[in-house]
Write a protein that holds these residues in place. Structure first.
Motif, PDB file in Angstrom:
ATOM      1  N   ILE A 135      12.891  14.132 -27.391  1.00 17.42           N
ATOM      2  CA  ILE A 135      14.362  14.433 -27.456  1.00 17.42           C
ATOM      3  C   ILE A 135      14.844  13.906 -26.481  1.00 17.42           C
ATOM      4  O   ILE A 135      14.615  14.263 -25.133  1.00 17.42           O
ATOM      5  N   LYS A 136      16.057  13.417 -26.737  1.00 19.05           N
ATOM      6  CA  LYS A 136      16.852  12.729 -25.721  1.00 19.05           C
ATOM      7  C   LYS A 136      17.823  13.609 -25.123  1.00 19.05           C
ATOM      8  O   LYS A 136      18.292  13.040 -24.079  1.00 19.05           O
ATOM      9  N   ASP A 137      18.563  14.668 -25.814  1.00 17.02           N
ATOM     10  CA  ASP A 137      19.514  15.456 -25.096  1.00 17.02           C
ATOM     11  C   ASP A 137      19.110  16.601 -25.792  1.00 17.02           C
ATOM     12  O   ASP A 137      18.605  17.158 -26.927  1.00 17.02           O
ATOM     13  N   HIS A 138      19.765  17.820 -25.145  1.00 12.35           N
ATOM     14  CA  HIS A 138      19.749  19.219 -25.332  1.00 12.35           C
ATOM     15  C   HIS A 138      20.371  19.396 -26.857  1.00 12.35           C
ATOM     16  O   HIS A 138      21.445  18.862 -26.741  1.00 12.35           O
ATOM     17  N   GLY A 139      19.866  19.951 -27.609  1.00 12.77           N
ATOM     18  CA  GLY A 139      20.573  20.147 -29.047  1.00 12.77           C
ATOM     19  C   GLY A 139      20.008  19.507 -30.075  1.00 12.77           C
ATOM     20  O   GLY A 139      20.355  19.489 -31.410  1.00 12.77           O
ATOM     21  N   ILE A 140      19.374  18.280 -29.695  1.00  5.98           N
ATOM     22  CA  ILE A 140      18.748  17.163 -30.788  1.00  5.98           C
ATOM     23  C   ILE A 140      17.365  17.748 -31.066  1.00  5.98           C
ATOM     24  O   ILE A 140      16.596  18.481 -30.442  1.00  5.98           O
ATOM     25  N   ALA A 141      17.055  17.486 -32.368  1.00  3.40           N
ATOM     26  CA  ALA A 141      15.836  18.055 -32.977  1.00  3.40           C
ATOM     27  C   ALA A 141      15.124  17.061 -33.972  1.00  3.40           C
ATOM     28  O   ALA A 141      15.720  16.116 -34.305  1.00  3.40           O
ATOM     29  N   CYS A 142      13.995  17.543 -34.432  1.00  7.08           N
ATOM     30  CA  CYS A 142      13.287  16.878 -35.383  1.00  7.08           C
ATOM     31  C   CYS A 142      13.419  17.566 -36.621  1.00  7.08           C
ATOM     32  O   CYS A 142      12.754  18.682 -36.804  1.00  7.08           O
ATOM     33  N   LYS A 143      14.155  17.134 -37.630  1.00  5.99           N
ATOM     34  CA  LYS A 143      14.452  17.847 -38.657  1.00  5.99           C
ATOM     35  C   LYS A 143      13.110  17.676 -39.806  1.00  5.99           C
ATOM     36  O   LYS A 143      12.732  16.658 -39.867  1.00  5.99           O
ATOM     37  N   THR A 144      12.815  18.644 -40.491  1.00  5.22           N
ATOM     38  CA  THR A 144      11.323  18.631 -41.406  1.00  5.22           C
ATOM     39  C   THR A 144      11.705  18.958 -42.817  1.00  5.22           C
ATOM     40  O   THR A 144      12.323  20.351 -42.617  1.00  5.22           O
ATOM     41  N   ILE A 145      11.259  18.249 -43.648  1.00  4.52           N
ATOM     42  CA  ILE A 145      11.232  18.919 -44.984  1.00  4.52           C
ATOM     43  C   ILE A 145       9.946  19.104 -45.462  1.00  4.52           C
ATOM     44  O   ILE A 145       8.930  18.519 -45.155  1.00  4.52           O
TER      45      ILE A 145
END
Length: 488
Positions: free
Chosen positions: A447-457
């Motif tokens: 995660i490069k920055d606060h608030g970024i995520a790995c979205k998952t299906i």
């Protein structure tokens, strides 16, 4: 006919178990929320909690002339009652309301119930903390918070108005800090426009309104782009326009039949530390179930007046309660349904923005595969939802025989129709929501920055060519009330 908070309460009184009152005095500082946590908060509140009735506290310490209502929308069933629709059809109701939207209308002072009593800030005894019984959710909160304030302001350039709900902390006798989620709130755009010209932005905060307004105010782009006034959707829900009254102290309008209205101006280039009075480093409990950090520099509203109805009712909610799920989730469900229906008609049967995600982070998609070429389209539907709603983190896709409003049934589908090595689709490095504490580089170096995520299906649907092997056991469909009359 529900058209304000009081008629909503009268409506609920007709339904057993949906509304209760207490005459036992309560402290608005943490105690009120502590009580309701056990009665009906639900949501992502720390256990023990449960989904229960809305609750009116008739005696508030320090506020002898006010009452506080909590949990009005903390049940999807109750939202259905108040909007006159089946709970599972609420997303469809909102889509229909968008199609028949009605602009708000301005009414004269004679219809401004919200101005039956007027308190001007020019009075030396004026103190918003004494006039408005805003509770704290916990003992750590930065201060008393208005959690259900309908914030209304107008674009200084285009003159288009908008309404949204924000985190509002009472800081002094006439100052309120206002939190804006970065990049997603139209009122913040209005504030920035005014600030560039070193001008204050007039704003009204209406508290205690028709629940249709509270739901409509939570719509977001792309359904409601910049310049779209969500009050039009509330008008579509009720098939009658929302009535606005001119404020008494600023050049803006407010909900005419609100219980309370706070009038003020967002000051240009003025910032205030959110926990100025508590020094806890904490703000208030937010929808993911954690207490958010206090912001070091928030815009400030200078309060000019407080108006209210006679014998006013303060309305509040617990941040992580089921009430947030209802307000944030149902409009998102409507928007996803509309978007996917346009791309692939008849395939997406329903959507539920589920409780574990606070109405924002998790969506359950019920998808129907009718022909072999439908295989794969279920994942396309999930990608459409992700592309439009940045705050979504996890999407679960299930077949038409799964009850999306029953998480046990969803988990059953995930157990018997899901294999982790082929049915998980990850999309790393995508902007999500800053209030999820796992969306941070300290949690994962990816995660490069606060608030970024790995979205998952999570694709929990049966492959089309195997559908005949995944037919659920068929039970006789009977009316059980013949044997158990009280069964509903």
């Amino acid at each position: 006919m529900v058209d304000d908070l009081r008629s909503a309460i009268e409506c609920l009184k007709q339904y057993e178990g949906e509304y209760i009152e207490t005459d036992v005095a309560v402290d608005p500082h943490a105690q009120l929320a502590g009580v309701y946590r056990h009665i009906g908060a639900g949501g992502t509140v720390k256990r023990p909690t449960k989904e229960g009735p809305a609750m009116m506290f008739n005696r508030i310490n320090g506020h002898p002339d006010a009452k506080v209502l909590i949990g009005l929308l903390s049940s999807r069933k109750r939202v259905g009652v108040l909007l006159d629709e089946k709970p599972e059809r609420l997303g469809f109701l909102l889509n229909d309301a968008i199609k028949r939207k009605q602009p708000p209308v301005k009414v004269g002072k004679e219809k401004a119930k919200c101005q039956e009593v007027v308190h001007l800030a020019s009075n030396p005894d004026f103190d918003i903390r004494k006039l408005v019984p805003a509770p704290t959710n916990t003992q750590e909160d930065a201060g008393p918070y208005i959690t259900l304030g309908m914030c209304y302001a107008t674009n200084p350039i285009t003159k288009e108005s908008d309404i949204t709900i924000h985190r509002l902390c009472l800081q002094s006798k006439d100052e309120i800090t206002m939190f804006f989620t970065p990049g997603v709130r139209h009122l913040d755009v209005f504030r920035e426009i005014a600030e560039k010209e070193n001008r204050a932005l007039p704003i009204s905060i209406s508290i205690g309104v028709d629940p249709a307004i509270e739901i409509a105010a939570c719509f977001e782009p792309p359904t409601t782009p910049l310049g779209f006034n969500e009050l039009e959707i509330a008008g579509g829900i009720r098939n009658k326009p929302v009535e606005l009254a001119k404020c008494v102290s600023v050049d803006e309008y407010a909900i005419a039949n609100a219980e309370y209205v706070i009038e003020g101006e967002l000051l240009p280039n003025v910032r205030m530390r959110e926990d100025l009075n508590s020094n806890t480093g904490k703000a208030m409990p937010e929808f993911p179930g954690y207490t958010g950090p206090a912001n070091p520099a928030l815009p400030v509203i200078k309060v000019k007046a407080v108006t209210h109805r006679k014998n006013p009712i303060m309305q509040t909610c617990i941040g992580p309660s089921e009430e947030h799920v209802s307000m944030a989730g149902i409009p998102t469900e409507a928007s996803i349904l509309s978007m996917v229906e346009e791309a692939m008609p008849g395939k997406l049967l329903n959507v539920y923005c589920a409780t574990p995600g606070g109405g924002k982070f998790v969506a359950i998609l019920q998808f129907k595969k009718s022909i072999p070429s439908d295989e794969g389209r279920q994942r396309q539907a999930a990608l459409l939802a992700f592309s439009a709603f940045s705050e979504l983190k996890h999407i679960y896709i299930v077949d038409e025989d799964v009850d999306i409003f029953d998480m046990n049934d969803v988990m059953w589908a995930m157990t018997t129709r899901f294999q982790g090595d082929i049915d998980i689709i990850t999309i790393p490095g995508v902007r999500c929501h800053p209030l999820d504490p796992s969306n941070d580089s300290a949690y994962s170096p990816s995660i490069k920055d606060h608030g970024i995520a790995c979205k998952t299906i999570f694709d929990c649907t049966v492959p089309f060519h195997l559908k005949d092997r995944f037919i659920r056991a068929k039970f006789m469909d009977v009316d059980a009330t013949k044997w158990v009359p009280d069964e509903k």
